[in-house]
Design a protein around this motif. Structure first.
Motif, PDB file in Angstrom:
ATOM      1  N   LYS A 110      20.114  67.468  43.509  1.00  0.00           N
ATOM      2  CA  LYS A 110      21.264  67.560  42.620  1.00  0.00           C
ATOM      3  C   LYS A 110      22.151  66.338  42.819  1.00  0.00           C
ATOM      4  N   CYS A 111      22.723  65.827  41.753  1.00  0.00           N
ATOM      5  CA  CYS A 111      23.614  64.668  41.826  1.00  0.00           C
ATOM      6  C   CYS A 111      24.937  65.085  42.456  1.00  0.00           C
ATOM      7  N   CYS A 112      25.449  64.241  43.365  1.00  0.00           N
ATOM      8  CA  CYS A 112      26.715  64.561  44.035  1.00  0.00           C
ATOM      9  C   CYS A 112      27.927  64.075  43.239  1.00  0.00           C
ATOM     10  N   VAL A 113      27.709  63.438  42.098  1.00  0.00           N
ATOM     11  CA  VAL A 113      28.743  62.995  41.169  1.00  0.00           C
ATOM     12  C   VAL A 113      29.739  62.035  41.832  1.00  0.00           C
ATOM     13  N   SER A 114      29.251  61.140  42.683  1.00  0.00           N
ATOM     14  CA  SER A 114      30.136  60.152  43.289  1.00  0.00           C
ATOM     15  C   SER A 114      30.318  58.980  42.328  1.00  0.00           C
ATOM     16  N   ASP A 115      31.433  58.256  42.470  1.00  0.00           N
ATOM     17  CA  ASP A 115      31.704  57.114  41.605  1.00  0.00           C
ATOM     18  C   ASP A 115      30.654  56.021  41.823  1.00  0.00           C
ATOM     19  N   THR A 116      30.347  55.744  43.085  1.00  0.00           N
ATOM     20  CA  THR A 116      29.294  54.776  43.394  1.00  0.00           C
ATOM     21  C   THR A 116      28.033  55.578  43.672  1.00  0.00           C
ATOM     22  N   ARG A 117      27.050  55.450  42.833  1.00  0.00           N
ATOM     23  CA  ARG A 117      25.824  56.238  42.957  1.00  0.00           C
ATOM     24  C   ARG A 117      25.107  55.911  44.263  1.00  0.00           C
ATOM     25  N   CYS A 118      24.702  56.951  44.986  1.00  0.00           N
ATOM     26  CA  CYS A 118      23.977  56.749  46.236  1.00  0.00           C
ATOM     27  C   CYS A 118      22.544  56.302  45.935  1.00  0.00           C
ATOM     28  N   GLN A 119      21.817  55.866  46.942  1.00  0.00           N
ATOM     29  CA  GLN A 119      20.462  55.348  46.755  1.00  0.00           C
ATOM     30  C   GLN A 119      19.476  56.426  46.334  1.00  0.00           C
ATOM     31  N   ARG A 120      19.750  57.686  46.631  1.00  0.00           N
ATOM     32  CA  ARG A 120      18.841  58.780  46.299  1.00  0.00           C
ATOM     33  C   ARG A 120      19.278  59.576  45.076  1.00  0.00           C
ATOM     34  N   CYS A 121      20.266  59.085  44.347  1.00  0.00           N
ATOM     35  CA  CYS A 121      20.791  59.803  43.185  1.00  0.00           C
ATOM     36  C   CYS A 121      19.717  59.909  42.092  1.00  0.00           C
ATOM     37  N   PRO A 122      19.400  61.127  41.626  1.00  0.00           N
ATOM     38  CA  PRO A 122      18.366  61.268  40.600  1.00  0.00           C
ATOM     39  C   PRO A 122      18.742  60.599  39.277  1.00  0.00           C
ATOM     40  N   ILE A 123      20.020  60.552  38.946  1.00  0.00           N
ATOM     41  CA  ILE A 123      20.456  59.917  37.702  1.00  0.00           C
ATOM     42  C   ILE A 123      20.230  58.407  37.783  1.00  0.00           C
ATOM     43  N   ARG A 124      20.579  57.804  38.906  1.00  0.00           N
ATOM     44  CA  ARG A 124      20.387  56.374  39.096  1.00  0.00           C
ATOM     45  C   ARG A 124      18.897  56.032  39.102  1.00  0.00           C
ATOM     46  N   MET A 125      18.093  56.854  39.783  1.00  0.00           N
ATOM     47  CA  MET A 125      16.654  56.613  39.856  1.00  0.00           C
ATOM     48  C   MET A 125      16.006  56.738  38.474  1.00  0.00           C
ATOM     49  N   LEU A 126      16.477  57.679  37.652  1.00  0.00           N
ATOM     50  CA  LEU A 126      15.957  57.847  36.297  1.00  0.00           C
ATOM     51  C   LEU A 126      16.278  56.610  35.456  1.00  0.00           C
ATOM     52  N   LYS A 127      17.503  56.110  35.571  1.00  0.00           N
ATOM     53  CA  LYS A 127      17.927  54.949  34.806  1.00  0.00           C
ATOM     54  C   LYS A 127      17.134  53.698  35.194  1.00  0.00           C
ATOM     55  N   GLU A 128      16.874  53.538  36.499  1.00  0.00           N
ATOM     56  CA  GLU A 128      16.149  52.364  36.978  1.00  0.00           C
ATOM     57  C   GLU A 128      14.641  52.492  36.803  1.00  0.00           C
ATOM     58  N   GLY A 129      14.167  53.710  36.562  1.00  0.00           N
ATOM     59  CA  GLY A 129      12.734  53.917  36.395  1.00  0.00           C
ATOM     60  C   GLY A 129      11.997  54.114  37.712  1.00  0.00           C
TER      61      GLY A 129
END
Length: 51
Positions: free
Chosen positions: A15-34
């Motif tokens: 689950k995303c922790c909804v931090s302002d700076t996305r952590c390295q394991r954030c699923p939303i960030r990983m989805l965006k980066e592929g």
């Protein structure tokens, strides 16, 4: 002796922790980066298996 995880990719969080700076394991960030593992997607900030 401890083994280092050199070259291994970290698994995304469930689950995303909804931090302002996305952590390295954030699923939303990983989805965006592929870099999200095959067979997974993100729905409502949660990691789910793709159908």
């Amino acid at each position: 002796m401890s083994k280092k995880t050199k070259g291994k990719k970290k698994k995304p969080k469930a689950k995303c922790c909804v931090s302002d700076t996305r952590c390295q394991r954030c699923p939303i960030r990983m989805l965006k980066e592929g870099t999200l593992p095959q067979g997974y997607t993100v729905k409502k900030r949660k990691l789910v298996k793709a159908a």
